[in-house]
Each structure stands twice: as structure tokens, then as C-alpha cells.
Design an enzyme around this catalytic site. Structure first.
Site, short mmCIF file in Angstrom:
data_model
loop_
_atom_site.label_atom_id
_atom_site.label_comp_id
_atom_site.label_asym_id
_atom_site.label_seq_id
_atom_site.Cartn_x
_atom_site.Cartn_y
_atom_site.Cartn_z
N GLU A 91 23.37 19.83 -13.86
CA GLU A 91 24.56 19.05 -14.23
C GLU A 91 25.67 19.95 -14.76
OE1 GLU A 91 25.13 15.86 -13.61
OE2 GLU A 91 23.21 15.72 -12.63
N HIS B 297 23.43 14.46 -1.15
CA HIS B 297 22.09 14.83 -1.64
C HIS B 297 21.10 15.00 -0.48
CE1 HIS B 297 23.80 12.91 -5.30
NE2 HIS B 297 23.15 13.88 -5.90
ZN LIG Z 1 24.27 16.79 -8.67
#
Ligand SMILES: [Zn+2]
Length: 419
Positions: free
Chosen positions: A213, A325
Site C-alpha cells: 500500500e 489485479h
Molecule cells: Zn494495490
């Protein structure tokens, strides 16, 4: 120049399709299904707020200062660490600390997100106010491990290279329906859910989640990879690459490339359905063993690539911003191949090649539909610093994942597929 509103619209660690699968699974409790649904809704709400805040912040900055000059950013001035951590307690509410601006955060950056007067659990150099809070202790330590990696290995002074304060918010949850299954980086704040004890462990337990993150912040401060299609997949991949490197670097003793597990989020899942969120060495094998989280559909090379168009970030009906993703597994595997071919510690050569590529002005605002090719070419260029073997390893890796030879048909309308 890319549209600023499209950079990292919502940086959460759990992709929406995984939560959708849990919300529909008959193998989990009703409480878990409800938690997955409320997390999806919350992520969508935060996404919209963040989207608006980022847009106004970047447009104001571009009017005030003109184009950001990457080369002008000083590198970890005089080798002095500016590590500064603060950890807050959300007290199981869906809000962030109200007095963040006392820590130098402009109030407008968190406008629109619920805030409260939660207690501060830890601050740099201050005595713990609650020594029993394991989540706060974990995040406090992980912030240092992530900062130290970027500072000691890459000469970067925090996220913005100007000593940006690292702010954590633990025990983030839903007010009415407890169960927030995620962790997210919202502008300057990293917020963590506690997990539910059925499917997810606490999100504060996993170092690579924090490092993943925070790396989104580094990407936003450097390459600004537009969060859709190939550049979005690269954005995700950068966070996995440096997330994994922070994990390897923080081990005692430090872990070399060939000993690393190359898993992202290993240990997060309490169910046998998943080894991890993603497997950089073997994309497509990390989860979905028993049908709770859904099959890991990451392709290992460009044979599995279809342009998802138009990119849509709606967590329920969208295509994950064009599969950010999904296709991150392709550059992830390229990095894994370079690192393990060259051997030694992965950050010594492969990590530096990738980081130097992120700093190259040519990658900033790269075309989202051809970003893999541009990125690959730059890594070949930066590999030269490490000799012909490194250049060959990088070329071989991009050939292995079939980015080389580049095939323009991937961008043809007829190749567009569905998620
Ligand atoms: Zn990410």
C-alpha cells in the site's frame, strides 16, 4: 499527460472480485457474506471521495507549480532518516482521526470521509499509550521496515522523498455492520481492518500488505501510472514487487531471491482456500482451492491477456479498471525471473533496475494500452548498469512472459475481452 483523476482511484489490498466471490459463497457464514458486501460498499464510497479529492488536489498543484520535476527531488538529503510514524485508533468505526491536520495533513485531503477524535496509540519517539494493542505495534514496526528499505536501499526519504509522515489507522471497521475485510491507503493515511477471524486474519499482521500500500504512494509521487489497463497493472505490480522486497529485506537474516516465497499476503487467509493473494513466481495459483475466494485467474504471460475495455472501477459491475489485479501477474513474473536469474538479494540489481525505471520521465503518464512495452524497454536500458548478464536476464524475462516480441494485436478492438 494522463488525466490526474485516474491515478490509483482506490488502493485496497483485496481486489473486488475476491470479495464478490466471498459474498456469494455458500461455504462461509452469513456474517462473512455480509462483511464482504459491506466492505465492497465501503470501498466504493471511499473510492468516490478519494477520486474527487485527488482530482482537486492535482489540478490545484498543476496550476500552482507546473509539471513536477522528478530530477529535482533530492535523494534522502545528506543520508539523514526522517522516519516519522503516528498510529491512531479508529475504535471499530468507519472514520479516520479528526486531528490529522495537526500532523501536517491539509484538511482538504480527507474532506468527505467521516472523522472522529480517536486516541493516538503511538508516535515517533513517544511512549506507548496502549502497550497492549498488537495491531498498533505491528503497523509501527512495519512502517519502519518499509521506510528503512526505501531509505537504505534506494536512497528514498519516505513516500514523497521529502520525509513524508507515515500515518496508520488501526481497527477501522463498519459502524452498523462490523466486518471490514480490507486495508487501504487513502491519501496520506493507511487504514487497516481487523479481519473477521473466519476468513481473514488482522490486516496488520502482514508486512507485505503495508509495503504494497505504501508503494502505491511512491508510484503516485513518481511514475504516476494511470490506474487502468496495462499501466494500472504495472501500478499494482510495482506495489507487489516492492512489497515482496520489503518482506525479504526485513527478514533476519535478510532473504535472497532464490529463498523468497514470492507470495503476496501469505498468512492473511484463515481458510484453506488460499495460500496468498498473489503468487509472483506462479501467477494463477494463489487462491481458489475450495471455491470461497474464487479462482486465481492471473495469466502468467501475454497469451492470457485481453484488453478489457472500457476500464471501469465499479467494485461490483466493473472490470477492475481493465484488470489491474489480473494482469499485474505478467510484470510480477518478469521481475521474479530477473531476480532469481541474477541471484543474490533481489533488491541489489533487479530492484534497482525497476526503481530507476519508475523514476524515468518516459514512464510517467505512459499510454495505458502499451505500458508493458515501454516499461520493458526501459528496464533493459537500466540493466546496462549491471552488465551484459543483467541485460540478457531482463530481455529473457520479458520474452518468457511474452511481452517480447511485442504484438500490437493486443490493442486491436477484435481482441477485447470480458473479465
Ligand atoms: Zn494495490
Amino acid at each position: 499527460m494522463a488525466q490526474p483523476s485516474k491515478t490509483s482511484p482506490m488502493c485496497t489490498i483485496i481486489p473486488p472480485d475476491l470479495l464478490i466471490h466471498i459474498s456469494k459463497s455458500d461455504k462461509v457464514s452469513q456474517k462473512a457474506r455480509d462483511g464482504a458486501n459491506s466492505t465492497l460498499k465501503r470501498c466504493d464510497d471511499v473510492n468516490k471521495i478519494r477520486h474527487a479529492a485527488l482530482h482537486s488536489r492535482l489540478s490545484a498543484a498543476s496550476k500552482a507549480a507546473g509539471p513536477f520535476d522528478l530530477k529535482a527531488a533530492p535523494k534522502a538529503a545528506a543520508g539523514v532518516s526522517h522516519l516519522s510514524r503516528t498510529i491512531w485508533d479508529c475504535q471499530h468505526r468507519a472514520g479516520l482521526p479528526i486531528d490529522l491536520n495537526h500532523d501536517g495533513i491539509p484538511d482538504t485531503n480527507i474532506q468527505g470521509l467521516p472523522r472522529f477524535r480517536g486516541p493516538k496509540l503511538a508516535a515517533e519517539g513517544h511512549v506507548w499509550k496502549d502497550t497492549d494493542d498488537q495491531s498498533a505495534k505491528n503497523v509501527y514496526e512495519q512502517f519502519k521496515q518499509t521506510y528503512d528499505f526505501f531509505f537504505e536501499v534506494l536512497g528514498r526519504d519516505s513516500i514523497d522523498n521529502h520525509g513524508q509522515k507515515l500515518i496508520g489507522a488501526v481497527h477501522y471497521d463498519e459502524d452498523r455492520q462490523p466486518g471490514f475485510f480490507n486495508a487501504f491507503f487513502f491519501n496520506e493515511v493507511m487504514a487497516y481492518g481487523d479481519g473477521d477471524g473466519e476468513i481473514f486474519r488482522s490486516f496488520t499482521d502482514i508486512i507485505d500488505i503495508t509495503a504494497h500500500e505504501l508503494t502505491h504512494g511512491v508510484t503516485e509521487a513518481t511514475a504516476q501510472l494511470v490506474y487502468e489497463n496495462q499501466s494500472g497493472a504495472l501500478n499494482e505490480s510495482m506495489s507487489d514487487v516492492f512489497g515482496s522486497l520489503v518482506k525479504q529485506y526485513s527478514k533476519v537474516p535478510k532473504q535472497d531471491a532464490r529463498s523468497a516465497d514470492w507470495l503476496i499476503g501469505r498468512g492473511l487467509f484463515l481458510v484453506p482456500d488460499a495460500r496468498a493473494l498473489r503468487d509472483m513466481a506462479n501467477p494463477g495459483t494463489a487462491h481458489g482451492n475450495t471455491g470461497i475466494t474464487g479462482r486465481d485467474r492471473q495469466p502468467r504471460d501475454m497469451d492470457g491477456y485481453r484488453e478489457l475495455f472500457p476500464p471501469n472501477s465499479d467494485p461490483v459491475t466493473g472490470n477492475d479498471s481493465g484488470g489491474v489485479h489480473l494482469y499485474s501477474g505478467i510484470p510480477n513474473r518478469a521481475f521474479f525471473l530477473v531476480a532469481t536469474t541474477l541471484g543474490g538479494f533481489a533488491w541489489e540489481k533487479a530492484g534497482k533496475i525497476w526503481y530507476n525505471t519508475m523514476l524515468d520521465p518516459k514512464i510517467r503518464g505512459v499510454n495505458p494500452r502499451t505500458a508493458f512495452k515501454t516499461f520493458a524497454d526501459l528496464t533493459v536500458k537500466y540493466a546496462e548498469e549491471f552488465g551484459p548478464d543483467a541485460v540478457q536476464a531482463v530481455k529473457d524475462a520479458w520474452t518468457d512472459v511474452k511481452v517480447y516480441p511485442w504484438n500490437p494485436v493486443w490493442m486491436a478492438a477484435g481482441e477485447r475481452g470480458e473479465l
